[in-house]
Design an enzyme around this catalytic site. Structure first.
Site, PDB file in Angstrom:
ATOM      1  N   ASP A  31      -7.818 -20.002  89.970  1.00 23.47           N
ATOM      2  CA  ASP A  31      -7.327 -19.317  91.177  1.00 23.47           C
ATOM      3  C   ASP A  31      -7.080 -20.347  92.262  1.00 23.47           C
ATOM      4  OD1 ASP A  31      -7.194 -17.539  93.563  1.00 23.47           O
ATOM      5  OD2 ASP A  31      -7.950 -16.015  92.190  1.00 23.47           O
ATOM      6  N   ASN A  32      -6.053 -20.145  93.078  1.00 21.52           N
ATOM      7  CA  ASN A  32      -5.813 -21.078  94.193  1.00 21.52           C
ATOM      8  C   ASN A  32      -6.381 -20.543  95.513  1.00 21.52           C
ATOM      9  OD1 ASN A  32      -4.056 -19.092  94.954  1.00 21.52           O
ATOM     10  ND2 ASN A  32      -2.218 -20.371  94.981  1.00 21.52           N
ATOM     11  N   ASP A  58      -3.296 -23.939  91.250  1.00 20.62           N
ATOM     12  CA  ASP A  58      -2.147 -23.050  91.376  1.00 20.62           C
ATOM     13  C   ASP A  58      -1.481 -22.931  89.993  1.00 20.62           C
ATOM     14  OD1 ASP A  58      -0.074 -22.382  94.037  1.00 20.62           O
ATOM     15  OD2 ASP A  58       0.682 -22.210  91.995  1.00 20.62           O
ATOM     16  N   SER A 124       3.105  -3.008  87.412  1.00 23.09           N
ATOM     17  CA  SER A 124       2.864  -1.962  88.410  1.00 23.09           C
ATOM     18  C   SER A 124       3.737  -0.745  88.128  1.00 23.09           C
ATOM     19  CB  SER A 124       3.226  -2.526  89.784  1.00 23.09           C
ATOM     20  OG  SER A 124       3.335  -1.499  90.734  1.00 23.09           O
ATOM     21  N   THR A 126       5.397   0.577  90.127  1.00 25.93           N
ATOM     22  CA  THR A 126       6.599   0.417  90.957  1.00 25.93           C
ATOM     23  C   THR A 126       7.849   0.172  90.089  1.00 25.93           C
ATOM     24  OG1 THR A 126       7.364  -0.650  92.992  1.00 25.93           O
ATOM     25  CG2 THR A 126       6.416  -2.096  91.370  1.00 25.93           C
ATOM     26  N   TYR A 149       8.830  -7.803  95.774  1.00 27.53           N
ATOM     27  CA  TYR A 149       7.573  -7.754  95.016  1.00 27.53           C
ATOM     28  C   TYR A 149       7.767  -6.944  93.729  1.00 27.53           C
ATOM     29  CZ  TYR A 149       3.183  -5.848  93.366  1.00 27.53           C
ATOM     30  OH  TYR A 149       2.166  -5.444  92.533  1.00 27.53           O
ATOM     31  N   LYS A 153       7.868  -7.934  89.365  1.00 26.26           N
ATOM     32  CA  LYS A 153       7.161  -7.295  88.239  1.00 26.26           C
ATOM     33  C   LYS A 153       8.169  -6.905  87.143  1.00 26.26           C
ATOM     34  CE  LYS A 153       3.080  -7.615  89.951  1.00 26.26           C
ATOM     35  NZ  LYS A 153       2.181  -8.610  89.405  1.00 26.26           N
ATOM     36  N   ARG A 231      -0.078  10.260  94.885  1.00 28.88           N
ATOM     37  CA  ARG A 231      -0.234   9.078  94.034  1.00 28.88           C
ATOM     38  C   ARG A 231      -1.355   9.297  93.022  1.00 28.88           C
ATOM     39  NH1 ARG A 231       3.704   8.406  96.451  1.00 28.88           N
ATOM     40  NH2 ARG A 231       4.449   6.593  97.614  1.00 28.88           N
ATOM     41  N   ASP A 295       9.119   4.382 100.160  1.00 27.96           N
ATOM     42  CA  ASP A 295       8.126   5.258  99.525  1.00 27.96           C
ATOM     43  C   ASP A 295       8.801   6.364  98.721  1.00 27.96           C
ATOM     44  OD1 ASP A 295       5.840   4.030 100.352  1.00 27.96           O
ATOM     45  OD2 ASP A 295       5.295   5.512 101.869  1.00 27.96           O
TER      46      ASP A 295
END
Ligand code: NAD
Ligand code: UD1
Length: 336
Positions: A31-32, A58, A124, A126, A149, A153, A231, A295
């Site tokens: 992890d960074n 990274d 996700s 999304t 974002y 994905k 949701r 949304d």
């Protein structure tokens, strides 16, 4: 069996580390700390009563990452590392494409060079966009993401599919998370957002602890039972358990599989507020605000595939999610 966890110090990563250790996996964390603190991993060690190697680095630093594969024996990777703030991604798209897509491509190249071809990827809900009908199932068309974002994905899913088509000795599990909330029941690890929370539950928790005066409810004119957005909220420990199941399956088969990780139940914003108030006996002041751009009205999973193929279903209910969120927040009002 040893699993490399990229982004293991983050919210979902830290909970997954605990569950993997409980299931007797060895883990290595990379992890960074761009969105986390080393303290979360100290607490993972405390909760699990076990030690494990941690590398600060990274995923785009190929030299550093390759070194980890040289030193450690890695059987599979669970890849959480990435940037995740929707609003920020609209302001800094190149940073998101570089970190999430560029970083994933580098990770995959290093894995291939090291002969490690098993990966679980954090995707996700999304990716279902706004055109599909609920409940969303894994066979539905994906696309139509409304922010960089979400697009990262979608593209990473495509990259993984192309990779598998080119070399079917890979084992790839794409997990599409719905809305993870809650915290470990100990209250020792939880979600620790930077600045003003974008997501509903961290915002409610900060209102509860007195850091914010009022929750803005983004829209009460959706076509839902009370007009507010619906949701599929899932307890982060159930989500973590889904990763244990997914990685266990990867170790015994090749292929590319996609799984929704959700409960299959939709709750409205007002359901969440009322349940949080009831379970924790705290009043959450609200005000109705305009809809938030991007949304959708309703989003919940068809979670059957994970049940049938992974033997996984969410065990914790909304009361548990609200209780554990508050237990974490009240014990750690300023995070780690
Ligand atoms: P998080 O920000 O808490 O954790 C991500 C971790 O990755 C952090 O510890 C961060 O420091 C690290 N990281 C980021 N970029 C890195 C890089 N280039 N190299 C090394 N480490 C890096 O987020 P989270 O909520 O735990 O989410 C984990 C993953 O799940 C992310 O990929 C996110 O997009 C995805 N996801 C999250 C949600 C959610 O609601 N939390 C929903 C769907 C998908
Ligand atoms: C958001 C992201 C999604 C990401 C997911 C998990 C957007 C448009 N989508 O999903 O890409 O994968 O988080 O990180 O940001 N709400 C309020 N007031 C608030 C915050 C939220 O009313 O202060 C409402 C929202 O309008 C929504 C619900 O609460 O109806 C849940 O919001 P949120 O927690 O941000 O998650 P998603 O919008 O589902």
């Amino acid at each position: 069996m040893s699993i490399l966890i990229t982004g293991g110090a983050g919210y979902i990563g830290s909970h997954t580390c605990v569950e993997l250790l409980k299931a007797n996996y060895d883990i290595v964390v990379y992890d960074n700390y761009s969105n986390s603190q080393p303290e979360s991993l100290a607490r993972v060690k405390e909760l699990a009563g076990k030690d494990f190697p941690i590398y600060e680095g990274d995923i785009r630093d190929t030299k550093r990452l390759a070194e980890v594969f040289n030193v450690e024996k890695i059987d599979a990777v669970i890849h959480f590392a990435g940037l995740k703030a929707v609003g920020e991604s609209c302001v800094k798209p190149l940073e998101y494409y570089d970190n999430n897509i560029g970083g994933t491509v580098k990770l995959l190249q290093i894995m291939r060079n090291a002969g490690c071809k098993r990966i679980v990827f954090s995707s996700s809900a999304t990716v279902y966009g706004s055109e599909n009908e609920v409940p969303f199932n894994e066979n539905m068309k994906v696309g139509g993401t409304t922010n960089p974002y979400g697009t990262t994905k979608l593209y990473i899913e495509t990259i993984l599919k192309d990779l598998y088509s080119s070399d079917n000795t890979w084992s790839i599990s794409i997990l599409r998370y719905f809305n993870p909330i809650g915290a470990h029941e100990s209250g020792r690890i939880g979600e620790n957002p930077n600045g003003i929370p974008n997501n509903l539950m961290p915002f409610i928790a900060q209102v509860a602890v007195g850091k914010r005066p009022v929750l803005s409810v983004f829209g009460n004119d959706y076509e839902t039972k009370d007009g507010t957005g619906v949701r599929d909220y899932i307890h982060v420990v159930d989500l973590a358990d889904g990763h244990v199941k997914a990685v266990t399956r990867l170790l015994t088969k090749t292929g590319l599989d996609i799984y929704n990780l959700g409960t299959g139940i939709g709750y409205s914003v007002l359901d969440i507020v009322k349940t949080f108030e009831k379970v924790n006996n705290i009043e959450i002041p609200i005000q109705i605000a305009p809809r938030r751009a991007g949304d959708i009205a309703v989003c919940y999973a068809d979670a059957q595939k994970a049940k049938v193929e992974l033997g996984w279903t969410a065990q914790r209910n909304l009361d548990d999610m609200c209780r554990d969120t508050w237990n974490w927040q009240k014990n750690n009002p300023d995070g780690y």
